[in-house]
Design a protein around this motif. Sequence first.
Motif, PDB file in Angstrom:
ATOM      1  N   UNK A 189       0.723  -1.248  -0.041  1.00  9.53           N
ATOM      2  CA  UNK A 189      -0.057   0.069  -0.065  1.00  9.53           C
ATOM      3  C   UNK A 189       0.870   1.218   0.201  1.00  9.53           C
ATOM      4  N   UNK A 190       0.451   2.358  -0.912  1.00 10.45           N
ATOM      5  CA  UNK A 190       1.408   3.470  -0.795  1.00 10.45           C
ATOM      6  C   UNK A 190       0.616   4.561  -0.348  1.00 10.45           C
ATOM      7  N   UNK A 191       1.190   5.362   0.791  1.00  6.76           N
ATOM      8  CA  UNK A 191       0.648   6.604   0.955  1.00  6.76           C
ATOM      9  C   UNK A 191       1.295   7.640   0.640  1.00  6.76           C
ATOM     10  N   UNK A 236       1.176  22.465  -4.095  1.00  9.91           N
ATOM     11  CA  UNK A 236       0.389  22.689  -2.931  1.00  9.91           C
ATOM     12  C   UNK A 236      -0.413  21.361  -2.793  1.00  9.91           C
ATOM     13  N   UNK A 237       0.095  20.125  -2.873  1.00 14.79           N
ATOM     14  CA  UNK A 237      -0.715  18.996  -2.737  1.00 14.79           C
ATOM     15  C   UNK A 237      -1.241  18.690  -3.935  1.00 14.79           C
ATOM     16  N   UNK A 271      -3.885   9.081   0.072  1.00 12.54           N
ATOM     17  CA  UNK A 271      -3.511  10.296   0.269  1.00 12.54           C
ATOM     18  C   UNK A 271      -3.566  11.084   1.721  1.00 12.54           C
ATOM     19  N   UNK A 272      -2.353  11.142   2.098  1.00 12.57           N
ATOM     20  CA  UNK A 272      -2.386  11.743   3.401  1.00 12.57           C
ATOM     21  C   UNK A 272      -2.338  13.086   3.355  1.00 12.57           C
ATOM     22  N   UNK A 290      -5.308  14.018   7.517  1.00 11.77           N
ATOM     23  CA  UNK A 290      -5.945  12.825   7.561  1.00 11.77           C
ATOM     24  C   UNK A 290      -5.732  12.083   6.035  1.00 11.77           C
ATOM     25  N   UNK A 291      -6.238  10.836   6.061  1.00 14.71           N
ATOM     26  CA  UNK A 291      -6.268  10.059   4.844  1.00 14.71           C
ATOM     27  C   UNK A 291      -7.510  10.238   3.999  1.00 14.71           C
ATOM     28  N   UNK A 292      -7.394  10.335   2.689  1.00 16.43           N
ATOM     29  CA  UNK A 292      -8.380  10.180   1.885  1.00 16.43           C
ATOM     30  C   UNK A 292      -8.197   9.240   0.756  1.00 16.43           C
TER      31      UNK A 292
END
Lengths: 325, 147, 501
Positions: A33-35, A73-74, A92-93, A255-257
Motif C-alpha cells: 500500500x502506498x501513502x 500545494x498538494x 493520500x495523507x 487525515x487520509x483520503x
Amino acid sequence: MIRALAAAAAALTLAAGWATATLAQDNYPSKQITILVGSPPGGPTDTFARLVAPEMSKRLGQTVVVENRPGAAGGIAAQGTLQAPADGYTLWFTTTSHLVIPTIMRDPPPFARDALRPVAGVAYGPGALLASPKAPFSTLEEFVAYAKAHPDELNFGSSGVGSNAHIVMERIMDQLGIKLTHVPYNGNGPAMAALMANEVQVMGGDLGSARGNIQDGTVKAISILALDRSSIAPGVKTADETGLLPGFNPVFYLGFVVRAETPDPIVAKLNGVVDEALAEPAVKEQIEKAQFVVLGGAPEEFRKLYEDDAAATRPILEKLGLVGK
Amino acid sequence: MRIRSLQDFLAGLIFLAFGIVGLWIGRGYQMGSASHMGPGYFPVLLSGGLLLLGAAVAARSFVVEGQPIETIGWRPVLCIAGAVFAFGATIERFGLVVAVCAVTLLMAVATEERRWPEVIASAVVMSLFCIGIFVFGLGEPLKIWVF
Amino acid sequence: MAELFQHLSTGFGAALTLSNLGFALIGCLLGTLIGVLPGLGAVATVAMLLPVTYGLDPLSGMIMLASIYYGAQYGGSTTAILVNLPGESSSVVTCLDGYRMARNGRAGAALSVAALGSLFAGIVGTLFIAGLGPLLAGVSQRFNSPEYFALMVFGLIGSVVLANGSVLKAIAMVFLGLLVGLVGIDVTSGTLRYTFGSLQLYDGIGFVVLALGFFGIPEIMSNLEKPASTRSVMVASYDSLMPTREEVRRAVPASIRGTLLGSFLGILPGGGGILAAFSSYALEKRVSKTPERFGTGMVEGVAGPESANNAAAQTAFIPMLTLGIPSHPVMALMMGALLVHGMAPGSSIMVNQPVLFWGLVASMFIGNLMLVIINLPMIGIWVQLLKVPYRLLFPAVLIFCCIGIYSVNNSAFEVMLAAFVATLGYVFYKLGCEPAPFLLAVVLGPMMEENLRRSMTLSRGDPAIFVERPICLALLVLSALLVALIALPSIRKRREETFVE
C-alpha cells in the motif's frame, strides 16, 4: 447459437469480474500500500505519515510505504491518488490546506473534492498567534489596541498566499475589525525568520512547529487559537477566553483520503486500522509531543471537518479576491 | 548584407522568440505600478528586454565576424534526448528495468560503434547495478518491474 | 580563548567515541556517494534516514546527518570534474574549469585541489561556527528583504563576469534565466505564471533539470557526434595525480578567498552553496592577471569555488544552531529530529546543550578530515574510470542522470522535460551561448523579484527603503561600481573577442 454463446461469454465475464472484485475486497490487502504525501520529507505531515505507516503495516500484514509527491500545494499528490485505481492501495495523507484551499482558489481546481472520500482523520494542530519579540504588545488585547491606534503600521507574515497562516489572520482581522498588511513568504522557515527579525510583527502559526522558538523566547505567543490552553505557553490565554474571538478554533487537520469509488468495506477496514494505530501509546505520544491532538473517528467525521472548514474559508477567499485565479 | 556570424544570428532569433512568447503570455498577468508591482511586471519587463537583446544580437551578426558553427550531429542528439524522454515515459508505468533497457538501446543506436552483444550485456549489468544501488542501497521508491 | 579550548575539548571528548566516529564515517561515505550521483541529493537521503536517528542519541544522529550533508559537497565535485556533470547543484561552477582541467589531463590535480581546498574550507568554516557563531548570526539577522534584494542584484551583475565569451549573449542568457526562473507560483500574489495549466510546473522548473540539461547531457551529445577516433578522451598519460607546485601556488590564495566568501554567504538563509561558488569564480576572474584563460582549465577556477561551497556548507549550520532558523532544507530536517528528541533548536542550544553543540562542531572537524581521507585515494580510481571506453561509460552516466532527476521529486515529468531542456542546451552550446550565467539567473532571479516586491510592500511603496538601510545601500553602490568596471572600454573590447568553449 452465436448469440447464446455471446451472452454466455458476457455473463461469465461479468461474473468473473464481480468475483475478482469481491475477491479483491476479501483479500484486501494483498500487496503493498502506498501513502502519498504532498510535501517534501521532514514536515509534520510527512513525519506523522511515517509514524502511522509502520503501525498500519503491522495490522494489515502488508508493507505500507510513504511516498513524497511534493508540488502544486498538494496537487501532485492529489493527481497521483486520482490516477491510481480505486482499490484502496493508494492513499493520500493530506492536510486541510491542501484539500480545501486549492479547490476554492484555483480555476480550474486541481481536483474535485468530491472525487475523494475520507478514510480517517488523524490529528489536528491548534494554532497560535505569534508576535516578534520586539513587538510592543504581548497579549491579544494589547495587540488589538495597538493595531487600532496605529493603522497601516503593522505587517503580518505567512507561508504563502492562501496558506493556513494567511487565512487565519484574515479571519482574525475580519472579526476584530483591524487591518494589517500581508507579507507572504516562500514557506514557513523564511516567514518565521522574518518574524524573529521583526520584519513582520505578527503571524498566525501552528503551535507545534513554533514551540522551540516560543520556549527560547525568539517569538512571543500572544494568544492560543484553540479552545484549550497549551502547556508550551501556560500563561497565554486562548482567544476564546479573552472574549474577543469567542469559539475561535481554526485548527489544521491531517487525515487520509482515497478515491471516492473505493469500496466501502476497504474504507472501513482502513479506518479501523488507522484508529488502532492511533491508539498505540508510542504513536499517541509522538503526536502529542508535537503539540497535535489525535483525532481518529469515523470517516464521515473527517469529511465534516474539512467541509466545514471549506465553508468557513470560502467567504474569506472571496473577499480577498482569491477565488478563481 | 550578409550574415557574418551564423551563431549570433540564430542565437539572436532564439532570444527574440523567447521574448515574444514571454510577452504574449505575460500580458495576461496584472502589471501593477512601479511602487506596487504586480505579477506581470517582471515578466513583461524581462520579455521585453530579452526581445531587444535578441534583436541586438541578431543585428550584430551582420556586422561582427563570428566563429562558424561546428557540425551538428543529429543522430546523437535525437537519440540521447529520446533516451532521456523514454526513461521518463517508461519508469512509472513499466519500471526501472524496462527504462534502463530503453535507454541502453537508444544509446546504442546513437553511436556507430555498437556491438550488439555488448549492448545486451550492458543493459543487463546496468539494470542489476541500478537496482542494487538505488533500490536496495539507497531505498529509493522505484518500481523495478512492470507490476 | 581558554573557554573555547575547554568547550572544544568537551566536544572532542563526545565526538571521539567509537560509535560517533562510526556514525561520522557512515555519513561521510553516504554523503560522498550521493554527491557523486547527480540529482540524488542530501535532502532525500537525510529524510530517509531521519527515523533511524530517532532511536539514537541526539548527538550521534546529528553527527550522521550533518556528515551526509557536507559529505555530499565533496562528492559533487567529482563528477563535475570528470564528466561535466554537477553532482550537487553547487558543483555547477566546478564544471566550468574543472572539466577542462580533466580534458587537459589534469583530472587528478583538479580532484586533489578540490578535496584539499574543501578540507581547508571545512575546517575554517567549523572554526567560524565555534568561535564566531553567535556574532555572525547577529549579522545575518540584519539581512532582511532589502538587503537580500541588493545582494541578488550584485550577484546578477557579477554573473556577467562569469562569461568567457560574448558579453551581449551572456546578458541575454541572464535575461532568459530570469524569465525561466519566473515559471511557477508567484509568492507575492499567488498567481501562477507560465505554467501552461500544468500542475507539474507549479513550483517552477527544477534546478537539477536545468543543470543537467545544460551541462551534463549536452556534453554527452557533443562527445558522441565526433567519430570515436577524434574524440578527445581524457589524456591517457596524465601527469601525476597531484597538482604541480605552480598549481598549488595559484590555488592556495584562491582557496583562501573562496573560503572567506563562502563562510560569509553560507550564513545567510537562502545564500548557500551555489551563490558562494559562483561568486568565488567571478572573484577569481576579477583578480586574476589572465582572466581570459578562465574556461580553459584554470586551477583557481576549481580551488576557489570548491572552497567556497564547502565553507558555505559548514557555516550554513550557524543560523540553525544559534537562532533556530534553518537555512537549508536539510537543516530543517535536522531541526525536526532535534524536536523529536525534545530539544528546541534555537539560541539556547549553545547554553543548554553544550555537549550537543560542541560535539557536533568537533565532529565537523573530524568529518572533513575523514572525507579527505576517503576522497584522496579514490582519485586514483576515478581517473582509471576515465579509461573506460566512452561507449560503455556514457550510457551509465546518462542513466544516473535520469534516475537522479526522477528521484528529486519522484517525477517522471521532470525527466521528460530534461530531454527538451537538454536539446535546447545543446543548441545553445553550438551557438556560443553560455549556460553558467543562465543558471545563476534562474536561482537568483525569483529571489530578487520576491525581495524587491516585498521590500516595496513593507515600505508601503516608498523606494527610499533601499537607500535608508546601510548594508543595502552599500551593496547597491558596489553593484553600480561593478557595472562601471564591466563597461570600461578596455575591458569591453577584450571581452568581445568571441571565445567558443
